[in-house]
Design a protein around this motif. Structure first.
Motif, PDB file in Angstrom:
ATOM      1  N   ALA A  54       0.800  -1.231   0.000  1.00 49.00           N
ATOM      2  CA  ALA A  54       0.000   0.000   0.000  1.00 49.00           C
ATOM      3  C   ALA A  54       0.827   1.273   0.000  1.00 49.00           C
ATOM      4  O   ALA A  54       0.261   2.360  -0.145  1.00 49.00           O
ATOM      5  N   VAL A  55       2.148   1.173   0.180  1.00 45.29           N
ATOM      6  CA  VAL A  55       2.960   2.374   0.322  1.00 45.29           C
ATOM      7  C   VAL A  55       3.972   2.450  -0.812  1.00 45.29           C
ATOM      8  O   VAL A  55       4.767   1.528  -1.015  1.00 45.29           O
ATOM      9  N   TYR A  56       3.918   3.529  -1.563  1.00 48.08           N
ATOM     10  CA  TYR A  56       4.946   3.797  -2.563  1.00 48.08           C
ATOM     11  C   TYR A  56       5.164   5.298  -2.568  1.00 48.08           C
ATOM     12  O   TYR A  56       5.530   5.877  -1.536  1.00 48.08           O
ATOM     13  N   GLU A  57       4.978   6.021  -3.679  1.00 45.94           N
ATOM     14  CA  GLU A  57       5.115   7.473  -3.631  1.00 45.94           C
ATOM     15  C   GLU A  57       3.973   8.109  -2.846  1.00 45.94           C
ATOM     16  O   GLU A  57       4.070   9.244  -2.392  1.00 45.94           O
ATOM     17  N   ILE A  58       2.903   7.370  -2.711  1.00 42.85           N
ATOM     18  CA  ILE A  58       1.758   7.785  -1.905  1.00 42.85           C
ATOM     19  C   ILE A  58       1.339   6.598  -1.049  1.00 42.85           C
ATOM     20  O   ILE A  58       1.843   5.492  -1.210  1.00 42.85           O
ATOM     21  N   VAL A  59       0.414   6.822  -0.128  1.00 44.18           N
ATOM     22  CA  VAL A  59      -0.188   5.734   0.631  1.00 44.18           C
ATOM     23  C   VAL A  59      -1.570   5.493   0.045  1.00 44.18           C
ATOM     24  O   VAL A  59      -2.438   6.370   0.086  1.00 44.18           O
ATOM     25  N   GLU A  60      -1.769   4.327  -0.540  1.00 46.24           N
ATOM     26  CA  GLU A  60      -3.043   4.029  -1.193  1.00 46.24           C
ATOM     27  C   GLU A  60      -3.401   2.563  -1.008  1.00 46.24           C
ATOM     28  O   GLU A  60      -3.072   1.721  -1.841  1.00 46.24           O
ATOM     29  N   PRO A  61      -4.094   2.229   0.086  1.00 45.31           N
ATOM     30  CA  PRO A  61      -4.549   0.853   0.244  1.00 45.31           C
ATOM     31  C   PRO A  61      -5.611   0.518  -0.806  1.00 45.31           C
ATOM     32  O   PRO A  61      -6.594   1.248  -0.967  1.00 45.31           O
ATOM     33  N   VAL A  62      -5.395  -0.556  -1.537  1.00 44.50           N
ATOM     34  CA  VAL A  62      -6.370  -1.051  -2.502  1.00 44.50           C
ATOM     35  C   VAL A  62      -6.699  -2.477  -2.107  1.00 44.50           C
ATOM     36  O   VAL A  62      -5.817  -3.335  -2.062  1.00 44.50           O
ATOM     37  N   GLU A  63      -7.964  -2.726  -1.811  1.00 49.53           N
ATOM     38  CA  GLU A  63      -8.393  -4.048  -1.352  1.00 49.53           C
ATOM     39  C   GLU A  63      -9.370  -4.657  -2.343  1.00 49.53           C
ATOM     40  O   GLU A  63     -10.242  -3.980  -2.875  1.00 49.53           O
ATOM     41  N   GLY A  64      -9.190  -5.942  -2.602  1.00 56.13           N
ATOM     42  CA  GLY A  64     -10.141  -6.648  -3.449  1.00 56.13           C
ATOM     43  C   GLY A  64      -9.872  -6.537  -4.935  1.00 56.13           C
ATOM     44  O   GLY A  64     -10.621  -7.100  -5.743  1.00 56.13           O
ATOM     45  N   ALA A  65      -8.828  -5.816  -5.327  1.00 53.51           N
ATOM     46  CA  ALA A  65      -8.498  -5.669  -6.745  1.00 53.51           C
ATOM     47  C   ALA A  65      -7.012  -5.379  -6.870  1.00 53.51           C
ATOM     48  O   ALA A  65      -6.410  -4.794  -5.972  1.00 53.51           O
TER      49      ALA A  65
END
Length: 303
Positions: A54-65
């Protein structure tokens, strides 16, 4: 000094009186450049993993896809960032240790092969880019074996060193030392020089790593914004250790990720650090395997 993790913590260490490693040329400071290659090893539902990173240049948890944006950020590492950093190292004529995840080696075998052809060391960074703390003994043994096999298949050489992403398990060091015959691991941040620990019936070398002199601080929540931030911090660390090295020769680890520091707005931070460090005398730029061999050969056990 210590027996791995299965004991009371050692809070004494060298007690202010570290051994003199007598680095080659009586260098004051050994500098270890560590290039972390993790592309394609990040956790991803698209690869059948249990979740997405979930963490790279931004924090963006993506669940289920699957998170294809995250994948493309990691892919920058091998497609562009790697080549930019290799050109820079070639310009300065410096060696590095490439800490490579097993799944990265399996997916981009040309990269470890290219590293070896350039004279760099390829060490092991787990199979997937994941911590080992919660792994069962059997799962961890399998992960280490897959990592060794993938790197050896890619470049014709088995890795001699290991570094776990995040936290190792209570079994990691024993597996590395007793079952897989690694000569060192870097799963420690408690010293500025290597040291030995007892693992089962054998002695095992630790080459500590560092998270402060590391471009991971460009990631969300870190404190580096500009390339100059990286350069200034690493130069300060270098200067302190070089000055102290007149009495106590030391080691400095510099952590590099091509998807982070390999970006055009950051790469000059590494260039400025290298310009500064290579202008000093009595500095040994070394691969971690070379540091390990030197330590095991020149520094008596128990020193």
């Amino acid at each position: 000094m210590g027996e791995g993790w299965n004991e009371e913590r050692d809070l004494r260490g060298y007690a202010g009186n570290p051994p003199n490693p007598h680095w080659p040329g009586e260098a004051r400071l050994a500098v270890s450049l560590v290039l972390n290659m993790e592309a394609g090893a990040e956790l991803s539902l698209a690869d059948g993993d249990e979740r997405n990173e979930a963490v790279y240049e931004i924090v963006e948890p993506v669940e289920g896809a699957p998170n294809y944006a995250l994948a493309s950020h990691f892919d920058f590492e091998t497609k562009t960032g790697y080549w930019r950093i290799m050109r820079l190292l070639e310009r300065f004529g410096l060696p590095c240790t490439v800490s490579c995840a097993g799944r990265t080696a399996a997916r981009a075998p040309w990269m470890p092969a290219d590293c070896v052809a350039r004279g760099h060391e390829v060490s092991a960074h787990g199979y997937r880019w994941e911590r080992h703390a919660e792994m069962s003994l059997a799962a961890e043994r399998k992960a280490i074996a897959r990592t060794v096999a993938a790197i050896e298949a890619a470049c014709g050489q088995r890795p001699l060193g290991w570094h776990t992403k995040g936290t190792p398990s209570l079994n990691t060091r024993r597996l590395l030392a007793e079952e897989f015959n690694f000569i060192y691991d870097s799963d420690a941040y408690d010293e500025e020089l290597p040291y030995r620990v007892t693992v089962g019936q054998r002695r095992h070398l630790i080459i500590p790593y560092a998270f402060d002199t590391n471009d991971m601080r460009f990631m969300p929540g870190g404190t580096f914004i500009h390339g100059e931030d990286f350069a200034r911090y690493c130069i300060e660390a270098f200067e302190v250790l070089w000055e102290e090295g007149a009495q106590h020769p030391a080691m400095l680890s510099i952590g590099i990720h091509p998807r982070l520091l390999g970006r055009p707005g950051r790469i000059r931070g590494l260039s400025r650090f290298l310009e500064h460090a290579t202008a000093r005398d009595q500095v040994w730029f070394a691969r971690r395997a070379d540091i390990a061999r030197h330590w095991l050969d020149k520094v008596p056990d128990g020193a």
